[in-house]
Write a protein that holds these residues in place. Structure first.
Motif, mmCIF file in Angstrom:
data_model
loop_
_atom_site.group_PDB
_atom_site.id
_atom_site.type_symbol
_atom_site.label_atom_id
_atom_site.label_comp_id
_atom_site.label_asym_id
_atom_site.label_seq_id
_atom_site.Cartn_x
_atom_site.Cartn_y
_atom_site.Cartn_z
ATOM 1 N N ASN A 42 35.288 30.400 37.473
ATOM 2 C CA ASN A 42 34.013 30.607 38.170
ATOM 3 C C ASN A 42 33.210 31.760 37.591
ATOM 4 N N ASN A 43 33.677 32.323 36.450
ATOM 5 C CA ASN A 43 32.930 33.368 35.753
ATOM 6 C C ASN A 43 32.713 34.629 36.578
ATOM 7 N N VAL A 44 33.553 34.869 37.585
ATOM 8 C CA VAL A 44 33.525 36.114 38.342
ATOM 9 C C VAL A 44 34.890 36.786 38.189
ATOM 10 N N TYR A 45 34.881 38.039 37.726
ATOM 11 C CA TYR A 45 36.127 38.751 37.457
ATOM 12 C C TYR A 45 36.081 40.096 38.154
ATOM 13 N N ILE A 46 37.142 40.418 38.870
ATOM 14 C CA ILE A 46 37.233 41.666 39.619
ATOM 15 C C ILE A 46 38.542 42.355 39.238
ATOM 16 N N PHE A 47 38.446 43.633 38.921
ATOM 17 C CA PHE A 47 39.591 44.424 38.469
ATOM 18 C C PHE A 47 39.571 45.708 39.275
ATOM 19 N N SER A 48 40.662 46.032 39.978
ATOM 20 C CA SER A 48 40.538 47.124 40.945
ATOM 21 C C SER A 48 41.818 47.927 41.119
ATOM 22 N N LYS A 49 41.615 49.177 41.519
ATOM 23 C CA LYS A 49 42.643 49.988 42.160
ATOM 24 C C LYS A 49 42.241 49.984 43.624
ATOM 25 N N HIS A 50 42.967 49.240 44.430
ATOM 26 C CA HIS A 50 42.526 48.885 45.776
ATOM 27 C C HIS A 50 42.159 50.119 46.590
ATOM 28 N N GLY A 51 40.962 50.076 47.137
ATOM 29 C CA GLY A 51 40.490 51.152 47.996
ATOM 30 C C GLY A 51 39.928 52.346 47.266
ATOM 31 N N ALA A 52 39.888 52.292 45.932
ATOM 32 C CA ALA A 52 39.445 53.474 45.188
ATOM 33 C C ALA A 52 38.476 53.157 44.065
ATOM 34 N N TYR A 53 38.712 52.073 43.325
ATOM 35 C CA TYR A 53 37.947 51.854 42.094
ATOM 36 C C TYR A 53 37.867 50.354 41.831
ATOM 37 N N TYR A 54 36.658 49.862 41.648
ATOM 38 C CA TYR A 54 36.460 48.430 41.417
ATOM 39 C C TYR A 54 35.498 48.218 40.253
ATOM 40 N N LEU A 55 35.856 47.275 39.393
ATOM 41 C CA LEU A 55 34.934 46.770 38.385
ATOM 42 C C LEU A 55 34.825 45.265 38.590
ATOM 43 N N ALA A 56 33.615 44.762 38.575
ATOM 44 C CA ALA A 56 33.396 43.321 38.710
ATOM 45 C C ALA A 56 32.428 42.877 37.627
ATOM 46 N N TYR A 57 32.581 41.628 37.182
ATOM 47 C CA TYR A 57 31.720 41.105 36.121
ATOM 48 C C TYR A 57 31.340 39.676 36.441
ATOM 49 N N VAL A 58 30.064 39.392 36.221
ATOM 50 C CA VAL A 58 29.536 38.053 36.460
ATOM 51 C C VAL A 58 28.809 37.601 35.209
ATOM 52 N N ALA A 59 29.299 36.548 34.580
ATOM 53 C CA ALA A 59 28.653 36.019 33.383
ATOM 54 C C ALA A 59 27.510 35.084 33.724
ATOM 55 N N ASP A 60 27.585 34.449 34.893
ATOM 56 C CA ASP A 60 26.588 33.461 35.302
ATOM 57 C C ASP A 60 25.775 34.033 36.466
ATOM 58 N N PRO A 61 24.466 34.216 36.302
ATOM 59 C CA PRO A 61 23.681 34.845 37.371
ATOM 60 C C PRO A 61 23.587 34.021 38.649
ATOM 61 N N SER A 62 24.067 32.794 38.625
ATOM 62 C CA SER A 62 24.048 31.998 39.854
ATOM 63 C C SER A 62 25.245 32.316 40.755
ATOM 64 N N GLN A 63 26.178 33.119 40.265
ATOM 65 C CA GLN A 63 27.380 33.450 41.027
ATOM 66 C C GLN A 63 27.167 34.730 41.828
ATOM 67 N N SER A 64 28.001 34.910 42.848
ATOM 68 C CA SER A 64 27.957 36.131 43.651
ATOM 69 C C SER A 64 29.336 36.784 43.660
ATOM 70 N N VAL A 65 29.340 38.083 43.926
ATOM 71 C CA VAL A 65 30.580 38.854 44.008
ATOM 72 C C VAL A 65 30.823 39.220 45.465
ATOM 73 N N GLU A 66 32.050 39.022 45.920
ATOM 74 C CA GLU A 66 32.419 39.414 47.287
ATOM 75 C C GLU A 66 33.715 40.210 47.240
#
Length: 512
Positions: free
Chosen positions: A440-464
């Motif tokens: 789905n071209n949405v990628y989330i990489f995190s240290k839970h509760g402290a640090y999050y990186l998210a990436y969206v290749a397709d502008p029609s997608q949303s991050v939650e």
């Protein structure tokens, strides 16, 4: 009282004598290379018939290190000391002139950018031996040490400027399309009337290879050394089992002491020409058993699907080296193999007709973000012709210069990942619990509760993202292509949803 005084004087004399002796010893930094050179005139073929090694001892540490013949009646043993202090050595050989040579040297603390070799940490990640963080951003120049010297020098000049801290590179020359039909600057083994003599390595070829590994080390670049490949019209992939093992042992003796060396058994091990003709288990086990330093070990597949993967759970493999752009499967592979995941060939930026080599710059950069935020490490390549020679030279094959648009944006990507607590982070599946719906071209990489990186290749997608706790968070919206922050604001904890308005958009969320 007089006896006590005399005793103290004797102790002081021993102390100062010991200090003076240490000050007279040759010195080598921890993780650098101590080289022992010995000379003996031998009958017959020294490559085939003369065995030499040395045992290095420091306290209860004992390390057996193989040596090699380096031409002109010269034998060398290269040793990389893993701990500081005085190391003593004694040689072993089937030649009396090389047998029983002893000596010692002082291993001193590392300086500058000497952080030691790269090691696995926290199952899926990498760091230097001294615990300095290492975030791998690789590139590919398969046969750059097989082309003429001027291009080799230009490749090093380029590597000093671009962001890449790992390079995939072959020992043997490569025969392939898009300008790879040329002959190497020297052949690795003696070659007479188009026939190889595998019992007689070309010393100048291998000395040049050593030099290039050392120069990469001085630049802080990991050398991912590919031992075999199928793109071969010279016969190096068909040396036979015994010569394969002798060649691999020779490479271990020559370069394993350099702290930046990684081993890659093959580029595309499962192409039919070499899949069954080379004993991959035997070579991998040999490296595991005989490399004194246990350098990183991988093996690289041909086609981009998992059906072509080697069994990366094998104990002699330290990481997954994959040719694929199925970043959405990264979490599955991380769980299955429990090793760092290197996307070592995820297509290349360029303009060749083949689809593996015609990504746009935007796509190449996007691949790095998807690879990184899926919990893996990406590798660059570039297939444009460059200005390194009047003949056809492309970075992916022969090195030279990089002319694509992606490297400076990869620097930007690298800077963000190097600021993140990567080794404490993990990918989050944005799939609503459905493992079959990951593309789905949405990628989330995190240290839970402290640090999050998210990436969206397709502008029609949303991050939650569910942001826990009572604290607020800082949101940064990043344009990864134009390398700038588009928006900054404070957001509340709880369920956060962002509908993207831009292509190639990343989010950075940190707790306030």
């Amino acid at each position: 009282m007089k006896n006590v005084k005399n005793y103290l004087l004797i102790l002081l004399a021993f102390f100062f004598a010991s200090c003076a002796k240490q000050n007279q010893l040759p010195e080598t930094e921890q993780w650098d290379v101590f080289q022992l050179s010995l000379f003996a005139s031998v009958e017959g073929n020294p490559f085939m018939n003369t065995e030499i090694s040395a045992e290095f001892v420091n306290g209860d540490k004992r390390i057996l290190v193989p040596g090699f013949y380096d031409g002109n009646d010269t034998f060398r043993i290269r040793f990389s000391p893993p701990v500081q202090g005085v190391w003593k050595y004694k040689t072993q050989s089937n030649n009396n002139d090389l047998l029983g040579k002893t000596g010692e040297f002082l291993c001193v603390p590392p300086t500058g950018e000497n952080h030691g070799p790269v090691k696995v940490v926290n199952t899926w990640y990498l760091q230097y031996a001294d615990s300095t963080p290492f975030y791998s951003v690789g590139t590919t120049a398969y046969q750059w040490t097989s082309v003429k010297q001027s291009i080799q020098e230009q490749t090093l000049e380029t590597m000093a400027k671009v962001p890449f801290n790992k390079i995939r590179m072959c020992v043997f020359p490569k025969s392939y399309i898009y300008g790879n039909e040329t002959e190497p600057w020297r052949y690795p083994f003696e070659r007479i009337n188009s026939k190889n003599n595998f019992e007689n390595p070309d010393i100048e070829f291998f000395q040049n290879f050593d030099k290039r590994i050392k120069q990469l080390c001085d630049l802080g670049i990991q050398a991912d050394v590919i031992l075999f490949h199928p793109y071969d019209r010279w016969g190096y992939s068909k040396m036979g089992s015994e010569m394969n093992k002798r060649y691999v042992r020779y490479m271990v003796a020559r370069i394993s002491a350099y702290r930046n060396v990684w081993w890659s058994l093959a580029n595309e091990w499962d192409i039919p020409d070499i899949k069954e003709t080379i004993d991959w288990e035997g070579i991998g086990t040999l490296l595991q058993n005989e490399d004194p330093y246990q350098r990183m070990r991988g093996i690289h597949n041909w086609y981009g699907s998992e059906d072509h993967f080697y069994d990366h759970s094998r104990p002699w493999l330290t990481h997954v080296s994959a040719q694929t752009s199925q970043f959405y499967n990264a979490e599955k592979w991380r769980k299955r193999y429990k090793k760092p995941l290197m996307f070592d060939e995820m297509r290349y930026e360029g303009d060749v007709p083949s689809d593996w080599g015609n990504l746009s710059g935007e796509e190449m950069v996007s691949y790095f973000w998807m690879a990184g935020l899926s919990g893996g490490y990406g590798t660059h390549g570039e297939t444009y012709t460059n200005d390194s020679d009047t003949s056809e030279v492309r970075w992916w094959s022969k090195g030279g210069t990089c002319v694509g648009e992606s490297p400076e944006r990869i620097v930007f990507f690298q800077s963000i990942l190097e600021q993140a607590p990567v080794t404490a982070m993990k990918p989050e599946l944005n799939d609503k619990g459905d493992p079959e719906n990951l593309n789905n071209n949405v990628y989330i990489f995190s240290k839970h509760g402290a640090y999050y990186l998210a990436y969206v290749a397709d502008p029609s997608q949303s991050v939650e993202i569910n942001l826990p706790g009572d604290s607020s968070y800082k949101l940064e919206v990043i344009d990864t292509w134009n390398m700038k922050t588009l928006e900054e604001k404070t957001i509340d904890s709880g369920t956060f949803k962002y509908i993207t308005k831009h292509p190639y958009c990343a989010l950075k969320i940190t707790v306030n």
